[in-house]
Design a protein around this motif. Structure first.
Motif, PDB file in Angstrom:
ATOM      1  N   PRO A 179      56.371  11.579 -21.169  1.00 50.49           N
ATOM      2  CA  PRO A 179      55.832  10.465 -21.360  1.00 50.49           C
ATOM      3  C   PRO A 179      55.455  10.083 -22.595  1.00 50.49           C
ATOM      4  N   ALA A 180      53.967  11.043 -22.846  1.00 47.21           N
ATOM      5  CA  ALA A 180      53.378  11.070 -23.863  1.00 47.21           C
ATOM      6  C   ALA A 180      54.767  10.594 -25.498  1.00 47.21           C
ATOM      7  N   GLU A 181      55.804  11.486 -25.370  1.00 48.41           N
ATOM      8  CA  GLU A 181      56.206  11.535 -26.887  1.00 48.41           C
ATOM      9  C   GLU A 181      56.880  10.114 -27.078  1.00 48.41           C
ATOM     10  N   TYR A 182      56.910  10.019 -25.501  1.00 46.66           N
ATOM     11  CA  TYR A 182      58.141   8.474 -25.305  1.00 46.66           C
ATOM     12  C   TYR A 182      57.881   7.311 -25.820  1.00 46.66           C
ATOM     13  N   ARG A 183      56.526   7.478 -25.027  1.00 40.97           N
ATOM     14  CA  ARG A 183      55.500   6.395 -25.233  1.00 40.97           C
ATOM     15  C   ARG A 183      55.716   6.167 -26.570  1.00 40.97           C
ATOM     16  N   ARG A 184      55.645   7.282 -27.867  1.00 42.15           N
ATOM     17  CA  ARG A 184      55.256   6.975 -29.343  1.00 42.15           C
ATOM     18  C   ARG A 184      56.303   6.023 -29.550  1.00 42.15           C
ATOM     19  N   LEU A 185      57.204   6.613 -29.142  1.00 45.93           N
ATOM     20  CA  LEU A 185      58.699   5.837 -29.237  1.00 45.93           C
ATOM     21  C   LEU A 185      58.431   4.439 -29.144  1.00 45.93           C
ATOM     22  N   VAL A 186      58.165   4.366 -28.071  1.00 48.05           N
ATOM     23  CA  VAL A 186      58.712   2.407 -27.485  1.00 48.05           C
ATOM     24  C   VAL A 186      57.139   1.563 -28.136  1.00 48.05           C
ATOM     25  N   GLN A 187      56.303   2.286 -28.940  1.00 46.15           N
ATOM     26  CA  GLN A 187      55.195   1.632 -29.715  1.00 46.15           C
ATOM     27  C   GLN A 187      55.606   2.530 -31.530  1.00 46.15           C
ATOM     28  N   GLY A 188      56.462   2.654 -31.583  1.00 42.86           N
ATOM     29  CA  GLY A 188      57.269   2.992 -32.822  1.00 42.86           C
ATOM     30  C   GLY A 188      58.444   0.853 -32.732  1.00 42.86           C
ATOM     31  N   ALA A 189      58.698   1.513 -31.716  1.00 39.30           N
ATOM     32  CA  ALA A 189      60.266   0.370 -31.825  1.00 39.30           C
ATOM     33  C   ALA A 189      59.216  -1.425 -31.439  1.00 39.30           C
ATOM     34  N   VAL A 190      58.169  -1.697 -30.758  1.00 39.63           N
ATOM     35  CA  VAL A 190      57.849  -2.519 -30.849  1.00 39.63           C
ATOM     36  C   VAL A 190      56.935  -2.711 -32.196  1.00 39.63           C
ATOM     37  N   ALA A 191      56.231  -1.735 -32.954  1.00 34.82           N
ATOM     38  CA  ALA A 191      55.671  -2.438 -34.059  1.00 34.82           C
ATOM     39  C   ALA A 191      57.110  -2.699 -34.945  1.00 34.82           C
ATOM     40  N   LEU A 192      58.294  -1.973 -35.107  1.00 33.81           N
ATOM     41  CA  LEU A 192      59.609  -2.645 -35.585  1.00 33.81           C
ATOM     42  C   LEU A 192      59.513  -3.976 -35.278  1.00 33.81           C
ATOM     43  N   LEU A 193      59.687  -4.152 -33.651  1.00 31.81           N
ATOM     44  CA  LEU A 193      60.279  -5.696 -33.297  1.00 31.81           C
ATOM     45  C   LEU A 193      59.135  -6.538 -33.924  1.00 31.81           C
ATOM     46  N   SER A 194      57.892  -6.324 -34.086  1.00 29.65           N
ATOM     47  CA  SER A 194      56.535  -7.137 -34.569  1.00 29.65           C
ATOM     48  C   SER A 194      56.667  -7.283 -36.048  1.00 29.65           C
ATOM     49  N   GLY A 195      57.439  -6.752 -36.642  1.00 29.20           N
ATOM     50  CA  GLY A 195      57.772  -7.217 -38.120  1.00 29.20           C
ATOM     51  C   GLY A 195      56.551  -6.206 -39.026  1.00 29.20           C
ATOM     52  N   ARG A 196      55.910  -5.195 -37.949  1.00 29.97           N
ATOM     53  CA  ARG A 196      55.000  -3.888 -38.676  1.00 29.97           C
ATOM     54  C   ARG A 196      55.345  -2.767 -38.838  1.00 29.97           C
ATOM     55  N   THR A 198      55.382  -1.695 -42.159  1.00 26.65           N
ATOM     56  CA  THR A 198      54.169  -0.589 -42.953  1.00 26.65           C
ATOM     57  C   THR A 198      53.557   0.479 -41.820  1.00 26.65           C
ATOM     58  N   GLU A 199      53.312  -0.443 -40.851  1.00 23.23           N
ATOM     59  CA  GLU A 199      52.252   0.262 -39.548  1.00 23.23           C
ATOM     60  C   GLU A 199      53.104   2.028 -39.601  1.00 23.23           C
ATOM     61  N   VAL A 200      54.339   1.139 -38.935  1.00 23.33           N
ATOM     62  CA  VAL A 200      55.168   2.258 -39.036  1.00 23.33           C
ATOM     63  C   VAL A 200      56.013   3.377 -39.435  1.00 23.33           C
ATOM     64  N   LEU A 201      55.882   2.852 -41.003  1.00 24.20           N
ATOM     65  CA  LEU A 201      56.024   3.677 -42.376  1.00 24.20           C
ATOM     66  C   LEU A 201      55.002   5.244 -41.984  1.00 24.20           C
ATOM     67  N   GLU A 202      54.184   4.659 -42.139  1.00 28.28           N
ATOM     68  CA  GLU A 202      52.798   4.717 -42.286  1.00 28.28           C
ATOM     69  C   GLU A 202      52.826   5.961 -41.461  1.00 28.28           C
ATOM     70  N   THR A 203      52.500   5.739 -39.794  1.00 31.63           N
ATOM     71  CA  THR A 203      52.827   6.443 -38.480  1.00 31.63           C
ATOM     72  C   THR A 203      53.715   8.162 -39.112  1.00 31.63           C
ATOM     73  N   LEU A 204      54.640   7.741 -39.197  1.00 31.84           N
ATOM     74  CA  LEU A 204      56.150   8.455 -39.752  1.00 31.84           C
ATOM     75  C   LEU A 204      55.876   9.542 -40.339  1.00 31.84           C
ATOM     76  N   ARG A 205      55.447   9.066 -41.762  1.00 31.65           N
ATOM     77  CA  ARG A 205      55.141  10.372 -42.953  1.00 31.65           C
ATOM     78  C   ARG A 205      54.217  11.049 -42.650  1.00 31.65           C
ATOM     79  N   ARG A 206      53.537  10.746 -42.031  1.00 33.88           N
ATOM     80  CA  ARG A 206      52.059  11.562 -41.744  1.00 33.88           C
ATOM     81  C   ARG A 206      52.782  12.356 -40.099  1.00 33.88           C
ATOM     82  N   GLN A 207      53.714  11.872 -38.881  1.00 30.59           N
ATOM     83  CA  GLN A 207      54.530  12.810 -38.743  1.00 30.59           C
ATOM     84  C   GLN A 207      54.736  14.172 -39.439  1.00 30.59           C
TER      85      GLN A 207
END
Length: 610
Positions: A179-196, A198-207
């Motif tokens: 569930p925790a890993e899936y929640r991160r996918l949801v957060q990324g999808a919401v951020a991408l659909l919301s137009g954010r 840059t925030e998604v890219l920074e998170t993915l690059r850190r990971q």
């Protein structure tokens, strides 16, 4: 003679009615007396549509309200109820596709919906076409593999679905992701659909960096591919600098008595779509723009933070309050005079002008096709409104008629009608057709809304029924008629080669049919109209059969009334799904007693599926 003194000088709604009580127009006003006086002043209203309307008005009913916002809401309600002919009618009056995600679920999924509700879920869009939303979903699933099917459907499978195999689903239904890993996918999808992005890219690059340090190179490679996919997606999006946030931008173009309105959908600083509407110029600009916004946002659609307009209508403050109440958060209605927002309104106006030009080119092409139809079928008038009728039944049961309409060569779906056959028993298509035609034309005489040309789906027999009805109602000089007979299958003298003859058009008083050139635009338009009438009739016929199938099973169960039947259908979606439900599932339904659930389960399984 109009007496303005008998009407109140307060805000409210007025209904203009004809001699039969039919509502021609619904409007609102801050001062009812002044507004109605303006219609009947000595100078009169210069708009030809309004002059024609006023000649038919026999009564004006007023309803007083306490506030302007109450008047606006009441006006919307009355327009939806009466569908007045002289109010604005959005020809493609449909809600757009949006994406819905409910973050309260353990493993949320993205759903395509047309209605935006205040139910605690997140909505993204609108998307003007299914192609656009499917392209968006394709990118989302490639980057963030959320589940694709309803939870129960997934859990009933013995193994993950094909989407899991190709990497477009993370397989939460079979425990392939926490569930925790899936929640991160949801957060990324919401951020991408919301137009954010840059925030998604920074998170993915850190990971990705952390995975590389742990020497989890497969995970790092997967994250790298996600970063590249987002970067490629962002490059294709048009960015505008207009203060960010969600905005709908309205542009207006006037020409030759017509108005073209274009709406740009801007989400998080990006233009994600455009929609345009062609309207007849029946109102003052101020009233027209206000009425258009009420019709457009009076449906369950995504309402943005701001609505940018080319000018401020008189009731802009009331519109803003109403939109804020609809959305549940503050909405601004603005007409910017300078800066990037004004440039965005200018862009919407250019889109409206271009849409008008394109529509004009298409209109000229359609007019030419209609002129060809009039010439080839020897019509006595230009066929601005064409109607086509069809009958559908199975062995005389669930007999229905359909009427589809072309206005200026375009499908006018708001004018489509279904007819339940009332006076005919059994399978008698001619008698059913006669009933449908008489009902349609008698109403047309009352409402002064008759077609220029009626096309019958069928040959001489169907045309003969129409000709008899026209003569009976003394309409043969006012309405042209023809019947389109399907092509015949022909064999050669040896009976081996099979050919199809051309479509044939039968005309009243003419023995030999007219044959239009194969592949001509005129033939294509009329064939499509005939096929649409058939589709419309068959669709409604099947709907009635499904309803009857459900009702015939449930009506014999004591305690299952109309409300419970509707609730069961809403819950399960179909009779097949209801039959597949277990006894425990039926017992668990709220408001369904255990004893009644047992009787229902027994009745459903005694009858064989139809």
């Amino acid at each position: 003679m109009f007496d303005s003194g008998k009407y109140p000088a307060t805000c409210g709604v007025y209904l203009m009615k004809g001699s039969q009580g039919e509502v021609f127009y619904v409007g609102k006003a801050k001062n009812l007396r002044n507004r109605l006086r303006s219609y009947f002043s000595e100078q009169g209203d210069n708009r030809p549509q309004i002059r024609f309307l006023l000649k038919r008005v026999r009564d004006i009913e007023t309803i007083v309200t306490d506030t302007e916002k109450e008047a606006l809401i009441l006006e919307n309600t009355l327009i939806k109820k009466h569908r007045p002919r002289y109010n604005i009618n959005l020809r493609d009056d449909k809600t757009y596709l949006s994406l819905r995600l409910d973050p309260r679920e353990e493993f949320p999924m993205l759903q395509l919906v047309r209605r935006v509700k205040r139910d605690g879920a997140l909505y993204f869009g609108p998307y003007a076409s299914s192609t656009a939303v499917r392209a968006t979903l394709k990118e989302i699933y490639r980057i963030f593999p959320l589940r694709r099917h309803p939870w129960e459907t997934c859990r009933n499978r013995s193994r993950p679905c094909l989407y899991y195999q190709i990497g477009q689903c993370s397989g939460p239904c079979h425990g392939r992701i926490s569930p925790a890993e899936y929640r991160r996918l949801v957060q990324g999808a919401v951020a991408l659909l919301s137009g954010r992005e840059t925030e998604v890219l920074e998170t993915l690059r850190r990971q990705m960096g952390a995975a590389a340090q742990r020497m989890a190179f497969e995970e790092a490679a997967r994250l790298r591919d996600q970063v590249r996919a987002i970067e490629q997606t962002v490059e294709r999006q048009k960015v505008v600098d207009a203060g960010g946030g969600d905005q709908d931008v309205v542009g207006l173009h006037r020409e030759g008595g017509e108005v073209e309105i274009a709406i740009l959908f801007v989400r998080e600083g990006k233009v994600i779509g455009r929609r345009s509407y062609s309207l007849e110029w029946r109102l003052d600009e101020d009233e027209l723009l206000s009425s258009f916004l009420q019709r457009f946002y009076g449906r369950e659609v995504c309402i943005p933070d701001r609505v940018l307009l080319p000018f401020v209508p008189e009731d802009a403050a009331v519109l803003a309050d109403w939109l804020s109440e609809q959305r549940g958060r503050r909405v601004q209605v603005l007409a910017p005079l300078r800066g990037s927002r004004r440039e965005l309104v200018a862009l919407a106006e250019r889109n409206a002008a271009e849409s008008f030009r394109e529509r004009g080119s298409r209109r000229e092409a359609r007019q030419e096709v209609l002129r060809e139809i009039a010439a080839r079928l020897h019509l006595s008038r230009f066929p601005r409104r064409i109607e086509c009728f069809d009958i559908s039944n199975v062995q005389g049961r669930f007999s229905v008629g359909s009427m589809v309409v072309l206005t200026d060569g375009e499908p006018d779906k708001a004018a489509y009608r279904h007819f339940r056959i009332r006076s005919v028993t059994g399978s008698d298509d001619y008698a059913s057709l006669r009933e449908v035609l008489k009902r349609r034309l008698q109403r047309g005489l009352r409402e002064e809304m008759l077609p220029d040309f009626i096309l019958m789906d069928g040959g001489k027999g169907q045309l003969g029924v129409l000709d008899a009805v026209l003569r009976e109602l003394n309409l043969e000089a006012r309405i042209d008629a023809a019947g389109i007979a399907k092509s015949r299958v022909l064999a050669n003298v040896r009976g081996k080669m099979v050919e199809r003859s051309e479509e044939r058009f039968f005309l009243p008083g003419r023995k030999n049919p007219v044959v239009l050139r194969q592949g001509s635009p005129a033939l294509f338009m009329l064939e499509r109209l005939r096929d649409e009438a058939h589709r419309f009739a068959i669709t409604h016929h099947r709907k009635l059969r499904r309803r009857s199938s459900l009702g015939s099973v449930l009506e014999d169960v004591p305690g299952i009334g109309e409300k419970r039947r509707k609730a069961l259908l809403r819950h399960f979606g179909s009779l097949k799904a209801l039959r597949a439900a277990s006894l425990d599932e039926l017992r668990a339904l709220p408001g369904l007693p255990a004893a009644l659930a047992e009787r229902l389960h027994a009745a459903l399984h005694q009858q064989k599926p139809s």
